[in-house]
Design a protein around this motif. Structure first.
Motif, mmCIF file in Angstrom:
data_model
loop_
_atom_site.group_PDB
_atom_site.id
_atom_site.type_symbol
_atom_site.label_atom_id
_atom_site.label_comp_id
_atom_site.label_asym_id
_atom_site.label_seq_id
_atom_site.Cartn_x
_atom_site.Cartn_y
_atom_site.Cartn_z
ATOM 1 N N ARG A 1 0.862 -1.185 0.000
ATOM 2 C CA ARG A 1 0.000 0.000 0.000
ATOM 3 C C ARG A 1 0.887 1.219 0.000
ATOM 4 O O ARG A 1 1.918 1.251 0.662
ATOM 5 C CB ARG A 1 -0.901 0.008 1.253
ATOM 6 C CG ARG A 1 -1.913 1.143 1.307
ATOM 7 C CD ARG A 1 -3.038 0.931 0.295
ATOM 8 N NE ARG A 1 -4.098 1.916 0.437
ATOM 9 C CZ ARG A 1 -4.210 3.023 -0.320
ATOM 10 N NH1 ARG A 1 -3.293 3.286 -1.245
ATOM 11 N NH2 ARG A 1 -5.207 3.848 -0.141
ATOM 12 N N VAL B 1 -4.036 6.224 3.187
ATOM 13 C CA VAL B 1 -3.788 4.851 3.643
ATOM 14 C C VAL B 1 -4.712 4.493 4.807
ATOM 15 O O VAL B 1 -5.284 3.409 4.860
ATOM 16 C CB VAL B 1 -2.302 4.697 4.041
ATOM 17 C CG1 VAL B 1 -2.067 3.366 4.720
ATOM 18 C CG2 VAL B 1 -1.417 4.837 2.827
ATOM 19 N N GLY C 1 -7.287 -0.800 1.654
ATOM 20 C CA GLY C 1 -7.173 -1.489 0.379
ATOM 21 C C GLY C 1 -7.030 -2.994 0.499
ATOM 22 O O GLY C 1 -7.271 -3.702 -0.469
ATOM 23 N N SER C 2 -6.601 -3.499 1.660
ATOM 24 C CA SER C 2 -6.527 -4.952 1.797
ATOM 25 C C SER C 2 -6.753 -5.324 3.249
ATOM 26 O O SER C 2 -6.566 -4.496 4.159
ATOM 27 C CB SER C 2 -5.171 -5.484 1.323
ATOM 28 O OG SER C 2 -4.171 -5.114 2.250
ATOM 29 N N VAL D 1 -3.545 -4.941 5.469
ATOM 30 C CA VAL D 1 -3.206 -3.566 5.858
ATOM 31 C C VAL D 1 -4.200 -3.058 6.893
ATOM 32 O O VAL D 1 -3.827 -2.413 7.877
ATOM 33 C CB VAL D 1 -3.150 -2.650 4.624
ATOM 34 C CG1 VAL D 1 -2.937 -1.199 5.054
ATOM 35 C CG2 VAL D 1 -2.051 -3.093 3.681
#
Lengths: 338, 563
Positions: free
Chosen positions: A212, A219, A224-225, A228
């Motif tokens: 990321r 962030v 995003g995942s 993360v």
């Protein structure tokens, strides 16, 4: 501009870095964030030339410096343990790089005075570094790295050995110094608050890759995942089935069906993970989430309330332990992938 | 504590009583002989003679010269080896390190015989070259040269440089050198501006210590160089024993003592500064395998040096003790080359009817008897003294300094003092073990005392609280710690006595030689048989001392393997 392209490195037979690429502009501070053992420090040492990568290149202003030895790279490094030369005074430590570059004694003295002033250590010139406090040693290390006007400044957990109050104070100073200089800075840390405070851009390293990249705000708001999201600890993670709802999609979870904001397109019935932010709920008599309170913790601006159904949320008031509360979602769940 | 309680003071006084036997022993066998030496040296006639000072000056000058040269060479060999051991990981490293450490404790006669068997006129190298090339004289001149003395000193003391320096290097923060490189220093500048300045205290301490050992070296110089290389130590022996000029010998001893006192106080002044003020790193952080070809070349040439300088001389003795390479005395015709057990067999025979000839077996028996007497005496005196020293306090500190004093006097000086004080008892076989005890006592105390001090009084109390009787508490808590230390100390005393050469050479009666003295005699006699027997005896002595050294190393607590 510093460019790092496709770095591969194994450590004791295990792949540690598997194709890492990033760039840092002059005047920009980039934070390498990752858990311990993710290869942050190794990546930094490869950029510095202290270690060799098995594959990959390093460029400065377009020029390939992959095989340039560290003493000719014009990079500065601040180590976590400061690595001050114990046999030299403060001034001699700071002047070391200037001496190696062959500056005249007058120029050395002038530059040392200037840099020590910037880190607020004027008058410490003739002190022994072993007599300084941790925070003062840290500043000498920074001054020593900055004195020869490096192109790139690398900081490896520079505040890791300091206590919390001192860390916050120095962090603010550090930001000012980095902003004032025109250096491309790489800052390695495992502490996300430190990263958020100092970085223009954050790179999160995981499984040998950068997973990321973005400003601290980006962030945090869009991990995003799943990995993360968990690493940053942005909120509760709920698993469930994706359902095309009326107009907007929804997620069916063991706790109920909730609206979902999702940039992807999933097949109906796909199992996905989503974030429920602890601040995105409010108490409401007809709230769809009902649970008993398991624990309450005071955290300055709110109370952190743990519920018996496994969620934690932030409350403006302190509920009784054992009390049943009803909650309503103020914002849809945020999908972080399958 | 500023004001110790009366009870505590009484206990301290009782503890210092335990040190009484050892203190009395030192008074009679160390202080008295030294005082006698001093009295002899204060001879007006001698001190006013012009050539007295010329002789002293010449001996002192040569002693300093050879010691300085030896120290320099030892550093040249030792510093790169220290870097090798501190920075690189390579196969068999522990073994190589042990190889380096063994010489330091080997008896001087063994070392001298080792180099003699390798490079001497009758060593295997010369005899083989003579045979292959058909030469009439040995092509390599080694024994009787300054080179031999220097090489043997390097052999002895390299391990000191490596130990002191490698320890400092291993624990140096690797970030310091990396920081210097990041600041623009190339390899040479890192070494000059960072690494060497940080190592300076260790380097100076190693230099002082090596110089001290080279300065007082005796056996190596007499055995490999011969009496023409008159250092202070050799000159004391020659003047005292051969020319019977006791006042001059005494004067030389006093000069020697003053020099060693100055050197050891320099060393103890440097020692505390070795403890580096910065954070120590675990040793592994600096280690890596050699990668570049330059590093590999460095490793290979260092290992080759270790083999040539350390392994070959040490293995030459056992080899030469079973290899017939030259004719025995009186043997005519073709020399039978090859392996032989004759030299060992001859040890048990008395072929000569000479009154003064002592068969090697008798020498071995004497050595063993002296060594056992030394063990008994030094343990009997050392154990109570170590108990007294283990209680910390002002008395203990003073006693500690007193007990270490004999280490500062050379063996020949001790021997000379004995001769002067116990002139009437000079035929007594007890003089040798008494002198050996004097040399072994500080080592025994130094081995026992840390073990005793490491037993926390709380441990006893804890055992008692858990229901153990005082005897059981002692048996389960203190005995396991004590027996290892006691065995190590006893082995130390045994090994020291077995190999002691300097004092023994002065004190041993001709009819009661020890193994080292017998080896010295046999080495200097002509004929292949005598030489072979010297080698056989050296091999036996070497086996005993190496066994002792290994045992001591094993018994040492793991924490103290580095110093």
């Amino acid at each position: 501009m510093l460019e790092v392209v496709n770095i591969h490195k194994t450590y004791e037979g295990q792949p540690l870095l598997t194709g890492v690429s990033f760039a840092v502009a002059r005047g920009e501070t980039v934070c390498l964030l990752g858990p311990s053992g993710s290869g942050k420090s190794t990546l930094l040492r490869i950029v510095a030339g202290l270690e060799e990568a098995e594959e990959g290149r390093v460029y400065w202003e377009g020029e390939d410096i992959t095989h340039v030895p560290p003493h000719r790279r014009r990079m500065g490094m601040v180590f976590q343990d400061y690595a001050l030369f114990p046999h030299l005074t403060v001034a001699e430590n700071v002047a070391f790089g200037l001496r190696m570059q062959g500056w005249s004694p007058q120029d050395q003295r002038a530059r040392v005075r200037e840099v020590l002033e910037r880190v607020r250590l004027s008058g410490f010139e003739n002190r022994r570094v072993t007599d300084l406090s941790g925070g003062e040693q840290q500043r000498v290390a920074l001054a020593r790295a900055l004195a020869p006007r490096p192109h790139v400044l690398m900081l490896d957990e520079p505040l890791g050995a300091l206590d919390r109050a001192l860390r916050e104070e120095l962090l603010e100073e550090l930001r000012g110094i980095l902003r004032a200089s025109d250096v491309a800075a790489i800052y390695v840390t495992h502490d996300q608050e430190e990263a958020a405070a100092v970085a223009d851009r954050i790179l999160i390293l995981h499984g040998g890759k950068i997973v990321r990249e973005g400003t601290p705000f980006e962030v945090w708001n869009d991990p995003g995942s799943l990995w993360v999201a968990r690493f940053l600890g942005v909120g509760n993670i709920l698993f469930g089935e994706c359902r095309p709802g009326s107009g907007s999609p929804a997620l069916k979870t063991p706790l109920g069906v909730f609206p979902l904001s999702c940039p992807h397109c999933h097949e109906p019935g796909t199992r996905i993970a989503a974030i429920l932010r602890p601040s995105a709920v409010e108490e409401s008599a007809d709230g769809e989430i009902r649970s008993r309170v398991a624990d309450v913790l005071f955290q300055r601006e709110h109370f952190r309330v743990s519920l018996e159904n496994g969620l934690y949320v932030f409350f403006p008031r302190a509920p009784q332990i054992g009390e049943t509360v009803a909650l309503r979602l103020r914002a849809p769940l945020q999908c972080v992938g399958e | 504590m500023a004001n110790p309680s009366p009870k505590r003071r009484a206990r301290e006084r009782a503890a210092s009583l335990l040190a009484l036997p050892a203190t009395l022993f030192l008074a009679v066998f160390f202080v008295l002989p030294l005082a006698r030496i001093l009295l002899y040296a204060l001879d007006g006639r001698l001190l006013l003679q012009a050539d007295t000072w010329e002789r002293v000056g010449r001996a002192l000058g040569f002693t300093v010269y050879q010691a300085a040269l030896s120290t320099l060479l030892t550093l040249v060999v030792g510093v790169p080896l220290a870097f090798l051991f501190a920075r690189y990981e390579f196969p068999g490293k522990r073994l190589w390190r042990a190889l380096l450490a063994v010489p330091f404790m080997l008896p001087t006669v063994v070392v001298a015989a080792g180099f003699n068997a390798f490079l001497g006129d009758r060593g295997w190298l010369n005899l083989t070259l003579m045979r292959l090339l058909g030469l009439g004289a040995p092509p390599v001149r080694f024994t009787g040269t300054l080179t031999a003395i220097l090489v043997a000193h390097v052999f002895y003391n390299t391990t000191l440089v490596v130990r002191l320096l490698a320890h400092a290097l291993e624990h140096l923060d690797p970030h310091l050198e990396q920081a210097a490189r990041m600041l623009g220093a190339d390899g040479g500048k890192v070494l000059r501006h960072v690494t060497l300045p940080l190592l300076r205290p260790s380097l100076l301490a190693a230099t002082a210590l090596v110089f001290l050992f080279d300065f007082t070296s005796f056996g190596v110089i007499l055995l490999l160089g011969g009496p023409t290389f008159a250092t202070l130590e050799v000159e004391i022996y020659v003047q005292g024993m051969h020319l019977l000029n006791l006042p001059l010998a005494a004067l030389l001893s006093v000069v020697q003592l003053l020099c060693t006192a100055a050197l050891s106080s320099l060393y103890s002044h440097l020692l505390p500064r070795i403890v580096t003020p910065f954070s120590l790193r675990p040793a592994e952080a600096n280690l890596r395998a050699p990668r570049r070809w330059g590093e590999k070349l460095f490793l290979l040439s260092s290992l080759a040096l270790l083999v040539a300088l350390f392994l070959v001389p040490m293995t030459s003795v056992p080899f030469r003790s079973v290899a017939r390479l030259e004719a025995a005395r009186g043997e005519r015709g073709e020399v039978r080359y090859g392996l032989t057990a004759d030299y060992y067999r001859e040890l048990f025979l008395n072929r000569r009817s000479s009154l003064f000839y002592v068969p090697p077996l008798a020498a071995a028996r004497n050595s063993l008897a002296y060594a056992l007497a030394t063990v008994l005496l030094s343990m009997a005196l050392g154990t109570p003294a170590a108990i007294a020293l283990a209680r910390r306090g002002q008395v203990a500190r003073t006693l500690d300094a007193l007990f270490m004093l004999p280490l500062g006097a050379s063996a020949v000086t001790l021997g000379l003092g004995f001769l002067m004080v116990f002139r009437r008892a000079v035929t007594s076989p007890w003089l040798v073990p008494l002198a050996h005890t004097l040399i072994a006592l500080p080592l025994v105390i130094r081995t026992l005392q840390p073990a005793l001090a490491s037993i926390p009084p709380r441990l006893q109390e804890a055992a008692r609280v858990l229901g153990a009787s005082p005897w059981r508490a002692w048996w389960t808590v203190e005995w396991p710690i004590l027996w290892r230390a006691s065995l190590a100390a006893a082995t130390f005393a045994f090994t020291v006595s077995l190999g002691e050469f300097g004092a023994t050479l002065l004190l041993a009666r001709p009819e009661y030689p020890t193994l080292p003295v017998a080896i010295y005699r046999f080495l200097s006699q002509p004929g292949g048989l005598n030489y072979g027997q010297a080698m056989a005896m050296t091999t036996i002595l070497m086996a005993f001392t190496t066994g002792g050294i290994l045992l001591i190393e094993r018994l040492r607590p793991p924490a103290s393997t580095e110093f």
